[in-house]
Design a protein around this motif. Structure first.
Motif, PDB file in Angstrom:
ATOM      1  N   GLU A   1       8.077-167.099  55.478  1.00  0.00           N
ATOM      2  CA  GLU A   1       7.956-165.636  55.382  1.00  0.00           C
ATOM      3  C   GLU A   1       8.978-164.946  56.282  1.00  0.00           C
ATOM      4  O   GLU A   1       9.661-164.002  55.860  1.00  0.00           O
ATOM      5  CB  GLU A   1       6.539-165.230  55.767  1.00  0.00           C
ATOM      6  CG  GLU A   1       6.287-163.751  55.647  1.00  0.00           C
ATOM      7  CD  GLU A   1       4.851-163.362  55.973  1.00  0.00           C
ATOM      8  OE1 GLU A   1       4.626-162.164  56.168  1.00  0.00           O
ATOM      9  OE2 GLU A   1       3.975-164.250  56.028  1.00  0.00           O
ATOM     10  N   ASP A   2       9.104-165.415  57.510  1.00  0.00           N
ATOM     11  CA  ASP A   2      10.047-164.801  58.450  1.00  0.00           C
ATOM     12  C   ASP A   2      11.495-164.965  57.983  1.00  0.00           C
ATOM     13  O   ASP A   2      12.280-164.028  58.056  1.00  0.00           O
ATOM     14  CB  ASP A   2       9.878-165.399  59.844  1.00  0.00           C
ATOM     15  CG  ASP A   2       8.531-165.038  60.462  1.00  0.00           C
ATOM     16  OD1 ASP A   2       7.899-164.066  60.010  1.00  0.00           O
ATOM     17  OD2 ASP A   2       8.110-165.755  61.395  1.00  0.00           O
ATOM     18  N   ALA A   3      11.851-166.149  57.509  1.00  0.00           N
ATOM     19  CA  ALA A   3      13.216-166.378  57.017  1.00  0.00           C
ATOM     20  C   ALA A   3      13.512-165.454  55.833  1.00  0.00           C
ATOM     21  O   ALA A   3      14.603-164.879  55.742  1.00  0.00           O
ATOM     22  CB  ALA A   3      13.406-167.841  56.626  1.00  0.00           C
ATOM     23  N   CYS A   4      12.548-165.298  54.942  1.00  0.00           N
ATOM     24  CA  CYS A   4      12.740-164.406  53.790  1.00  0.00           C
ATOM     25  C   CYS A   4      12.876-162.950  54.223  1.00  0.00           C
ATOM     26  O   CYS A   4      13.727-162.222  53.706  1.00  0.00           O
ATOM     27  CB  CYS A   4      11.585-164.562  52.806  1.00  0.00           C
ATOM     28  SG  CYS A   4      11.570-166.136  51.922  1.00  0.00           S
ATOM     29  N   LYS A   5      12.049-162.528  55.164  1.00  0.00           N
ATOM     30  CA  LYS A   5      12.152-161.148  55.668  1.00  0.00           C
ATOM     31  C   LYS A   5      13.522-160.901  56.281  1.00  0.00           C
ATOM     32  O   LYS A   5      14.143-159.861  56.033  1.00  0.00           O
ATOM     33  CB  LYS A   5      11.068-160.875  56.706  1.00  0.00           C
ATOM     34  CG  LYS A   5       9.708-160.617  56.135  1.00  0.00           C
ATOM     35  CD  LYS A   5       8.702-160.339  57.251  1.00  0.00           C
ATOM     36  CE  LYS A   5       7.310-160.165  56.687  1.00  0.00           C
ATOM     37  NZ  LYS A   5       6.295-159.991  57.749  1.00  0.00           N
ATOM     38  N   ILE A   6      13.971-161.839  57.085  1.00  0.00           N
ATOM     39  CA  ILE A   6      15.278-161.693  57.725  1.00  0.00           C
ATOM     40  C   ILE A   6      16.381-161.630  56.672  1.00  0.00           C
ATOM     41  O   ILE A   6      17.281-160.794  56.746  1.00  0.00           O
ATOM     42  CB  ILE A   6      15.517-162.835  58.738  1.00  0.00           C
ATOM     43  CG1 ILE A   6      14.573-162.674  59.940  1.00  0.00           C
ATOM     44  CG2 ILE A   6      16.977-162.886  59.198  1.00  0.00           C
ATOM     45  CD1 ILE A   6      14.483-163.899  60.839  1.00  0.00           C
ATOM     46  N   PHE A   7      16.293-162.492  55.659  1.00  0.00           N
ATOM     47  CA  PHE A   7      17.280-162.478  54.580  1.00  0.00           C
ATOM     48  C   PHE A   7      17.252-161.147  53.839  1.00  0.00           C
ATOM     49  O   PHE A   7      18.296-160.524  53.615  1.00  0.00           O
ATOM     50  CB  PHE A   7      17.033-163.631  53.604  1.00  0.00           C
ATOM     51  CG  PHE A   7      17.903-163.567  52.388  1.00  0.00           C
ATOM     52  CD1 PHE A   7      19.254-163.871  52.473  1.00  0.00           C
ATOM     53  CD2 PHE A   7      17.385-163.181  51.157  1.00  0.00           C
ATOM     54  CE1 PHE A   7      20.071-163.786  51.346  1.00  0.00           C
ATOM     55  CE2 PHE A   7      18.200-163.100  50.036  1.00  0.00           C
ATOM     56  CZ  PHE A   7      19.543-163.402  50.142  1.00  0.00           C
ATOM     57  N   GLU A   8      16.076-160.710  53.461  1.00  0.00           N
ATOM     58  CA  GLU A   8      15.965-159.460  52.703  1.00  0.00           C
ATOM     59  C   GLU A   8      16.459-158.270  53.513  1.00  0.00           C
ATOM     60  O   GLU A   8      17.147-157.399  52.973  1.00  0.00           O
ATOM     61  CB  GLU A   8      14.526-159.250  52.229  1.00  0.00           C
ATOM     62  CG  GLU A   8      14.142-160.228  51.142  1.00  0.00           C
ATOM     63  CD  GLU A   8      12.724-160.060  50.624  1.00  0.00           C
ATOM     64  OE1 GLU A   8      12.021-159.091  51.016  1.00  0.00           O
ATOM     65  OE2 GLU A   8      12.301-160.909  49.797  1.00  0.00           O
ATOM     66  N   GLU A   9      16.143-158.227  54.790  1.00  0.00           N
ATOM     67  CA  GLU A   9      16.651-157.149  55.647  1.00  0.00           C
ATOM     68  C   GLU A   9      18.172-157.178  55.707  1.00  0.00           C
ATOM     69  O   GLU A   9      18.821-156.137  55.617  1.00  0.00           O
ATOM     70  CB  GLU A   9      16.076-157.273  57.058  1.00  0.00           C
ATOM     71  CG  GLU A   9      14.620-156.910  57.144  1.00  0.00           C
ATOM     72  CD  GLU A   9      14.014-157.257  58.497  1.00  0.00           C
ATOM     73  OE1 GLU A   9      14.756-157.677  59.425  1.00  0.00           O
ATOM     74  OE2 GLU A   9      12.781-157.122  58.637  1.00  0.00           O
ATOM     75  N   PHE A  10      18.735-158.362  55.864  1.00  0.00           N
ATOM     76  CA  PHE A  10      20.188-158.497  55.972  1.00  0.00           C
ATOM     77  C   PHE A  10      20.891-158.072  54.688  1.00  0.00           C
ATOM     78  O   PHE A  10      21.840-157.304  54.705  1.00  0.00           O
ATOM     79  CB  PHE A  10      20.567-159.937  56.328  1.00  0.00           C
ATOM     80  CG  PHE A  10      22.034-160.225  56.207  1.00  0.00           C
ATOM     81  CD1 PHE A  10      22.935-159.655  57.084  1.00  0.00           C
ATOM     82  CD2 PHE A  10      22.516-161.040  55.190  1.00  0.00           C
ATOM     83  CE1 PHE A  10      24.295-159.900  56.968  1.00  0.00           C
ATOM     84  CE2 PHE A  10      23.874-161.279  55.072  1.00  0.00           C
ATOM     85  CZ  PHE A  10      24.760-160.711  55.959  1.00  0.00           C
ATOM     86  N   VAL A  11      20.416-158.556  53.563  1.00  0.00           N
ATOM     87  CA  VAL A  11      21.125-158.336  52.307  1.00  0.00           C
ATOM     88  C   VAL A  11      20.826-156.975  51.684  1.00  0.00           C
ATOM     89  O   VAL A  11      21.711-156.350  51.119  1.00  0.00           O
ATOM     90  CB  VAL A  11      20.800-159.460  51.300  1.00  0.00           C
ATOM     91  CG1 VAL A  11      21.398-159.187  49.941  1.00  0.00           C
ATOM     92  CG2 VAL A  11      21.308-160.788  51.824  1.00  0.00           C
ATOM     93  N   PHE A  12      19.598-156.512  51.816  1.00  0.00           N
ATOM     94  CA  PHE A  12      19.196-155.351  51.027  1.00  0.00           C
ATOM     95  C   PHE A  12      18.863-154.095  51.817  1.00  0.00           C
ATOM     96  O   PHE A  12      18.620-153.055  51.216  1.00  0.00           O
ATOM     97  CB  PHE A  12      18.009-155.726  50.143  1.00  0.00           C
ATOM     98  CG  PHE A  12      18.350-156.819  49.168  1.00  0.00           C
ATOM     99  CD1 PHE A  12      19.123-156.562  48.052  1.00  0.00           C
ATOM    100  CD2 PHE A  12      17.927-158.108  49.391  1.00  0.00           C
ATOM    101  CE1 PHE A  12      19.466-157.564  47.175  1.00  0.00           C
ATOM    102  CE2 PHE A  12      18.260-159.128  48.511  1.00  0.00           C
ATOM    103  CZ  PHE A  12      19.028-158.852  47.402  1.00  0.00           C
ATOM    104  N   ALA A  13      18.844-154.128  53.125  1.00  0.00           N
ATOM    105  CA  ALA A  13      18.443-152.968  53.919  1.00  0.00           C
ATOM    106  C   ALA A  13      19.333-151.758  53.674  1.00  0.00           C
ATOM    107  O   ALA A  13      18.843-150.638  53.619  1.00  0.00           O
ATOM    108  CB  ALA A  13      18.423-153.316  55.399  1.00  0.00           C
ATOM    109  N   ALA A  14      20.609-151.979  53.512  1.00  0.00           N
ATOM    110  CA  ALA A  14      21.544-150.864  53.381  1.00  0.00           C
ATOM    111  C   ALA A  14      21.836-150.498  51.935  1.00  0.00           C
ATOM    112  O   ALA A  14      22.670-149.646  51.670  1.00  0.00           O
ATOM    113  CB  ALA A  14      22.849-151.197  54.090  1.00  0.00           C
ATOM    114  N   SER A  15      21.146-151.134  51.006  1.00  0.00           N
ATOM    115  CA  SER A  15      21.432-150.820  49.608  1.00  0.00           C
ATOM    116  C   SER A  15      20.175-150.441  48.870  1.00  0.00           C
ATOM    117  O   SER A  15      19.071-150.582  49.365  1.00  0.00           O
ATOM    118  CB  SER A  15      22.077-152.052  48.918  1.00  0.00           C
ATOM    119  OG  SER A  15      21.099-153.035  48.698  1.00  0.00           O
ATOM    120  N   ASP A  16      20.349-149.961  47.676  1.00  0.00           N
ATOM    121  CA  ASP A  16      19.215-149.624  46.817  1.00  0.00           C
ATOM    122  C   ASP A  16      18.911-150.755  45.856  1.00  0.00           C
ATOM    123  O   ASP A  16      18.162-150.563  44.903  1.00  0.00           O
ATOM    124  CB  ASP A  16      19.526-148.354  46.018  1.00  0.00           C
ATOM    125  CG  ASP A  16      19.650-147.144  46.916  1.00  0.00           C
ATOM    126  OD1 ASP A  16      20.423-146.239  46.558  1.00  0.00           O
ATOM    127  OD2 ASP A  16      18.970-147.099  47.953  1.00  0.00           O
TER     128      ASP A  16
END
Length: 142
Positions: free
Chosen positions: A122-137
């Motif tokens: 769960e933590d690895a996925c959250k970190i990945f999602e934050e990195f890749v998608f935080a600044a985009s729609d």
């Protein structure tokens, strides 16, 4: 953004190791089929080849980082930036969980468990999602 964390956890429950659970969840985003992702992540489970070293979920996270950040060619060198980002992502995981080592996270050797495998995934996925998608729609399809 729609998260795929529940898919990663389901992958793990169905028998994938921690690295496979993370990589197979997002491989399609990079044009990698799930079978190929399954195969290249297989040796990274149980702390890299069952050695209880670096957490498999982190290994999966870093494989995804390479797919996201690498230029894919020697002429356009991206290693330095990929390594820099990798250190940042690993540090986020370590700050949250107290370690990046599988045996320490699982509490093997008579020590207290820091985080179960599902939590690490769960933590690895959250970190990945934050990195890749935080600044985009961009949307992540479930």
């Amino acid at each position: 953004m729609e998260s795929r964390i529940s898919k990663a956890l389901q992958n793990h429950k169905s028998g994938l190791n921690c690295a496979q659970a993370v990589v197979c969840t997002y491989a399609d985003i990079f044009g990698v089929d799930e079978k190929t992702a399954f195969m290249f992540a297989e040796a990274f489970g149980a702390g890299m080849g069952s050695m209880q070293n670096t957490c498999g979920a982190i290994s999966g996270l870093l494989m995804l980082l390479g797919l996201q950040n690498s230029s894919g060619c020697v002429e356009k060198i991206t290693k330095a930036s990929t390594y820099k980002i990798a250190k940042e992502l690993i540090e986020k995981f370590k700050l949250k969980n107290g370690s990046t080592i599988c045996s320490e996270l699982k509490g093997l050797g008579g020590k207290s468990m820091l985080r179960a495998c599902d939590g690490c995934i769960e933590d690895a996925c959250k970190i990945f999602e934050e990195f890749v998608f935080a600044a985009s729609d961009s949307k992540i399809e479930a």
